[in-house]
Design an enzyme around this catalytic site. Sequence first.
Site, PDB file in Angstrom:
ATOM      1  N   GLY A  74       0.797  -1.588  -0.459  1.00  0.00           N
ATOM      2  CA  GLY A  74       0.084   0.092   0.176  1.00  0.00           C
ATOM      3  C   GLY A  74       1.000   1.314  -0.036  1.00  0.00           C
ATOM      4  CB  SER A 118       4.011  -3.829  -2.584  1.00  0.00           C
ATOM      5  OG  SER A 118       4.284  -2.379  -3.096  1.00  0.00           O
ATOM      6  CG  ASP A 154       6.510  -3.902 -10.243  1.00  0.00           C
ATOM      7  OD1 ASP A 154       6.753  -2.609  -9.907  1.00  0.00           O
ATOM      8  OD2 ASP A 154       7.047  -4.930  -9.103  1.00  0.00           O
ATOM      9  CG  HIS A 166       3.813  -3.986  -7.589  1.00  0.00           C
ATOM     10  ND1 HIS A 166       5.116  -3.956  -7.528  1.00  0.00           N
ATOM     11  CD2 HIS A 166       3.138  -3.022  -7.175  1.00  0.00           C
ATOM     12  CE1 HIS A 166       5.339  -3.587  -5.491  1.00  0.00           C
ATOM     13  NE2 HIS A 166       4.435  -3.097  -5.762  1.00  0.00           N
TER      14      HIS A 166
END
Length: 312
Positions: A78, A155, A261, A290
């Site tokens: 996030g 991520s 990505d 991604h």
Amino acid sequence: MSKPDQFKPNIISNPDGTYTRLLKFPSTEADSTSATNPVLSKDIPVNPKTQTMVRLFLARNVLGSKTKLPLIFYYHGGAFLYFSATTTVFHEFCSNMALELQAIVVSVDYRLAPEHRLPAAYEDAIDALHWIKTTEEEWVRECADFSSCFLMGTSSGGNLAYHAGLLACEVRDHLGPLEIKGLILHHPFFGGSERTGSELKMEHDRILPLRASDGAWKLALPIGADRDHEYCNPTVGDRDGIWAAIRAMDCRVLVLGCYGDPMIERQMGLAKMVEEKGVRTVTHFGDGCHGLEITDPSKAPGLFVHVKNFIY
């Protein structure tokens, strides 16, 4: 209320210093009593001062077993700005992982930027490591193998797992009986002032366009820092002492990425750097975008195979 600009991706700064997130995402409540779910979950407070907690996931079929299970600390993605351990896509990912890997998954609900800029999230990750070694929570005490602990993230969570792993090595003498055996970096979120070829080629990527990642770093990094800060760019800074500690701990690193990505070249470069530091490194790069296994759960089983092979 001010208007959002290119450096505040879907986040508005309010006059009172607070922030409003324009995007809302579904969440899922923990359930430790279900008679039908194959995986149970529960929320446990960690630090009342920072109001952080963890969500535990345990497969029902291991309840009552005398076999101790690997412990996986998971950090959601996030961009350090969005989501939580309760967000549905991450809840389901962790639930499936607990079942497929037969492991206890500890999803850490860390503080978000810009309200809490880095290193707040890293500090919360270390808090959770200290918490678990002393907690009397029954699933942990009865089922966890403290000698087989892994830090994993997707991520920005992959970035968090990397930095939490380095910090944990610095305080390793205070973490016993917890033994960190490996870092699992799933599409880790890194950056730098100089663009890579993949970033330029995929500047307008539909999942992670360059403008969005730049804006996220502007909100997540300490005020005044640029993208060549060590939190963003792992190739800067002198950490030879920490790498020596990681080698001494025999801590391994798994880097997973996709060729679609924009950060793929940074991820491949990170894996090369870690290997050159003398740390045992495993990589897997394949087709996709991604966060593929989060946005498309049908792809997750393939990921879990690589993670399982790394853990066991």
